[in-house]
Motif scaffolding. Structure first.
Motif, PDB file in Angstrom:
ATOM      1  N   GLU A   1       0.621  -1.107   0.233  1.00  0.00           N
ATOM      2  CA  GLU A   1      -0.018  -0.355   0.124  1.00  0.00           C
ATOM      3  C   GLU A   1       0.490   1.230   0.196  1.00  0.00           C
ATOM      4  N   ARG A   2       1.613   1.198   0.647  1.00  0.00           N
ATOM      5  CA  ARG A   2       2.663   2.089   0.555  1.00  0.00           C
ATOM      6  C   ARG A   2       3.700   2.778  -0.960  1.00  0.00           C
ATOM      7  N   LEU A   3       3.723   1.703  -1.701  1.00  0.00           N
ATOM      8  CA  LEU A   3       4.419   2.074  -1.985  1.00  0.00           C
ATOM      9  C   LEU A   3       3.264   2.151  -3.310  1.00  0.00           C
ATOM     10  N   LEU A   4       2.275   1.796  -3.778  1.00  0.00           N
ATOM     11  CA  LEU A   4       2.225   1.771  -4.757  1.00  0.00           C
ATOM     12  C   LEU A   4       1.512   3.621  -4.594  1.00  0.00           C
ATOM     13  N   ARG A   5       1.328   4.156  -3.024  1.00  0.00           N
ATOM     14  CA  ARG A   5       0.413   5.423  -2.555  1.00  0.00           C
ATOM     15  C   ARG A   5       1.581   6.319  -3.595  1.00  0.00           C
ATOM     16  N   SER A   6       2.833   5.924  -3.034  1.00  0.00           N
ATOM     17  CA  SER A   6       4.620   6.765  -4.011  1.00  0.00           C
ATOM     18  C   SER A   6       4.595   6.367  -5.282  1.00  0.00           C
ATOM     19  N   ILE A   7       3.507   5.052  -5.905  1.00  0.00           N
ATOM     20  CA  ILE A   7       3.515   5.571  -7.035  1.00  0.00           C
ATOM     21  C   ILE A   7       2.617   6.336  -7.991  1.00  0.00           C
ATOM     22  N   PHE A   8       1.983   6.413  -7.123  1.00  0.00           N
ATOM     23  CA  PHE A   8       0.870   7.610  -7.351  1.00  0.00           C
ATOM     24  C   PHE A   8       1.047   8.650  -7.482  1.00  0.00           C
TER      25      PHE A   8
ATOM     26  N   VAL B   1       4.372  10.366  -7.791  1.00  0.00           N
ATOM     27  CA  VAL B   1       6.103   9.841  -8.721  1.00  0.00           C
ATOM     28  C   VAL B   1       4.776   9.706 -10.071  1.00  0.00           C
ATOM     29  N   SER B   2       4.150   9.573 -10.786  1.00  0.00           N
ATOM     30  CA  SER B   2       2.969   9.460 -11.734  1.00  0.00           C
ATOM     31  C   SER B   2       2.488  10.692 -12.005  1.00  0.00           C
ATOM     32  N   ALA B   3       2.260  11.194 -10.499  1.00  0.00           N
ATOM     33  CA  ALA B   3       1.454  12.922 -10.697  1.00  0.00           C
ATOM     34  C   ALA B   3       2.254  13.590 -11.117  1.00  0.00           C
TER      35      ALA B   3
ATOM     36  N   PHE C   1       7.245  11.294 -19.425  1.00  0.00           N
ATOM     37  CA  PHE C   1       6.973  10.171 -20.142  1.00  0.00           C
ATOM     38  C   PHE C   1       6.977   8.694 -19.896  1.00  0.00           C
ATOM     39  N   LEU C   2       8.091   8.374 -20.100  1.00  0.00           N
ATOM     40  CA  LEU C   2       9.058   7.216 -19.763  1.00  0.00           C
ATOM     41  C   LEU C   2       8.847   7.214 -18.232  1.00  0.00           C
ATOM     42  N   VAL C   3       9.141   7.885 -17.303  1.00  0.00           N
ATOM     43  CA  VAL C   3       8.920   8.045 -16.647  1.00  0.00           C
ATOM     44  C   VAL C   3       7.239   7.362 -15.417  1.00  0.00           C
ATOM     45  N   PHE C   4       6.220   8.034 -15.849  1.00  0.00           N
ATOM     46  CA  PHE C   4       4.611   7.051 -16.045  1.00  0.00           C
ATOM     47  C   PHE C   4       4.767   5.649 -16.615  1.00  0.00           C
TER      48      PHE C   4
ATOM     49  N   TRP D   1      -6.157  14.020 -10.791  1.00  0.00           N
ATOM     50  CA  TRP D   1      -6.513  12.519 -10.491  1.00  0.00           C
ATOM     51  C   TRP D   1      -5.818  11.665 -10.042  1.00  0.00           C
ATOM     52  N   LEU D   2      -4.368  11.468  -9.711  1.00  0.00           N
ATOM     53  CA  LEU D   2      -3.338  10.519  -9.209  1.00  0.00           C
ATOM     54  C   LEU D   2      -3.270  11.059  -8.170  1.00  0.00           C
TER      55      LEU D   2
END
Length: 344
Positions: free
Chosen positions: A245-252, A254-256, A275-278, A339-340
Motif C-alpha cells: 500500500e505504501r509503495l502504491l501510494r508513492s507510485i501515484f 511519482v506518476s502525478a 512520459f518514460l517515468v510514468f 486524478w493521480l
C-alpha cells in the motif's frame, strides 16, 4: 512475453513507416495479418472451456473438466447452476457497501487507469505539437540568419561593383538571387522535418513497463522471508500488505509529478523523460494493484466489482477526449495529475 511482443511490433511498425517510407496506416494493415493468423491458430488448436466440476460420484473434491451439455435438459440445468448477471451485480453492490476498503480500492483503480488511458490518447499529439513547434522555431531562426547573410552578401557585392567596373553586374543582382532565405531554411530543416518516430517511442514505453514489473518482483522477493510459525506468517503477510500500500501510494505521487512535466515545460527531452517515468510507474502499478485486489475483494465478485468501477473510468476518459480539441494539452495533463494525486 507480452512486453517483448509489443516492443518488437513497435520497432517493426516504426521501421516500415520511417525506413521504407510506407504510409502511416501500414502498421495497422500488418496488425490485421497477425490477428488473422492468431484467430486461425486459436480456432484450430483451442477447445471450449466448460469449467471444472469439483465433485465426483463419491462426494469427494476431485476436480475434473466438465463436458458440454449433451441434451437440452442438461443444457438447461447447466445454465441454472450459473448465477445470473443481475444476481452478480446485486451481490457485488452489497459487498461494496459493506466494506469501505473495496470502494477505496476501486476508486484508486479508476483514477489511475483513467489517467493512464487518457495519456494513451494524448501523448502522440503532445509530441507532435512539440516537434512542430521546434521545427518552426528552427526554420524561423534559419530564415532570419539567411536573410542577414543575404543582406550582407548584397552589400559586399555592391561595394565590389562600385570599386571594380568589370564585375558591376554582380551589384545588379538582388539579395534573393544571391541567397534565398526560404531555400536556406528548407535546407537546414531537411534533416528534422518534425516527424515523431511513434513506434520507437512506444517501444521505449513498453520497455519501461517491463522494467517496472521486474522492479516490483525484485522488491517483493527481497522483502519476503520464510516464517517458522503460522503467527509469523500472518505477521509477514500483514507487513507485506502494508508495504504494498505504501509503495502504491508513492507510485501515484511519482506518476502525478511525471505527467505534470508537460504543464510546466515545453522542452521535448523533459517531456519524454516524464512520459518514460510514468510508464515505469504503470509497470509497477499492475502487480501491486493485483495483490490488493486478491486480498480485499472476494473472488466470487472480483471481476464484477472491477467492471463496475470501469464505468466511471470510461466516463472520465470520454469526457476529456470530447474536449480534447477545445482545451490545451497542458490542461489535460493537469486533469490527469489531479486524478493521480486524488488516488494517492
Amino acid at each position: 512475453l507480452n512486453g517483448v511482443v509489443a516492443i518488437l511490433a513497435s520497432l517493426a511498425g516504426n521501421a516500415v513507416v520511417h525506413s521504407l517510407g510506407a504510409p502511416l496506416v501500414t502498421p495497422f494493415d500488418m496488425a490485421m495479418v497477425t490477428l488473422a493468423v492468431g484467430a486461425a491458430t486459436v480456432a484450430a488448436t483451442w477447445t471450449e472451456n466448460y469449467g471444472v466440476d469439483v465433485s465426483d460420484s463419491d462426494g469427494g473434491s476431485l476436480a475434473k473438466p466438465m463436458t458440454p451439455p449433451s441434451t437440452p435438459d442438461a443444457g438447461a440445468r447447466h445454465q441454472q447452476q450459473a448465477p445470473s448477471s443481475t444476481n452478480l451485480v446485486m451481490g457485488a453492490c452489497r459487498v461494496l457497501l459493506n466494506d469501505q476498503r473495496m470502494l477505496l480500492l476501486g476508486s484508486m483503480q479508476s483514477l489511475f487507469e483513467g489517467s493512464m488511458y487518457t495519456f494513451t490518447f494524448v501523448w502522440t499529439p503532445t509530441l507532435e505539437h512539440g516537434a512542430a513547434a521546434k521545427t518552426s522555431a528552427a526554420a524561423a531562426a534559419a530564415a532570419a540568419a539567411a536573410a542577414a547573410a543575404s543582406t550582407a552578401a548584397a552589400n559586399v557585392a555592391q561595394a565590389a561593383a562600385q570599386s571594380s567596373p568589370e564585375i558591376r553586374y554582380v551589384g545588379e543582382l538582388s539579395p534573393d538571387d544571391l541567397i534565398n532565405p526560404n531555400q536556406a531554411a528548407a535546407g537546414n530543416t531537411a534533416a528534422d522535418d518534425g516527424t515523431v518516430p511513434h513506434g520507437m517511442v512506444f517501444a521505449c514505453f513498453m520497455t519501461c513497463v517491463m522494467a517496472g514489473s521486474s522492479l516490483v518482483s525484485m522488491l517483493q522477493s527481497r522483502s519476503g522471508g520464510g516464517s517458522s510459525s503460522e503467527d509469523d506468517s500472518k505477521a509477514d503477510d500483514t507487513a507485506q500488505l502494508q508495504s504494498t500500500e505504501r509503495l502504491l501510494r508513492s507510485i501515484f505521487v511519482v506518476s502525478a509529478l511525471s505527467l505534470a512535466v508537460p504543464c510546466v515545460s515545453s522542452d521535448q527531452h523533459a517531456v519524454v523523460a516524464g512520459f518514460l517515468v510514468f510508464e515505469l510507474c504503470v509497470g509497477m502499478y499492475y502487480p501491486l494493484i493485483a495483490r490488493l485486489r486478491s486480498h480485499y475483494i472476494p473472488e466470487a465478485y472480483r471481476s464484477t466489482i472491477m467492471n463496475l468501477f470501469r464505468i466511471p473510468l470510461n466516463a472520465m476518459v470520454v469526457i476529456v477526449l470530447f474536449r480534447a480539441g477545445q482545451i490545451a494539452d497542458g490542461t489535460i495533463y493537469m486533469f490527469c495529475t489531479s486524478w493521480l494525486l486524488l488516488a494517492a
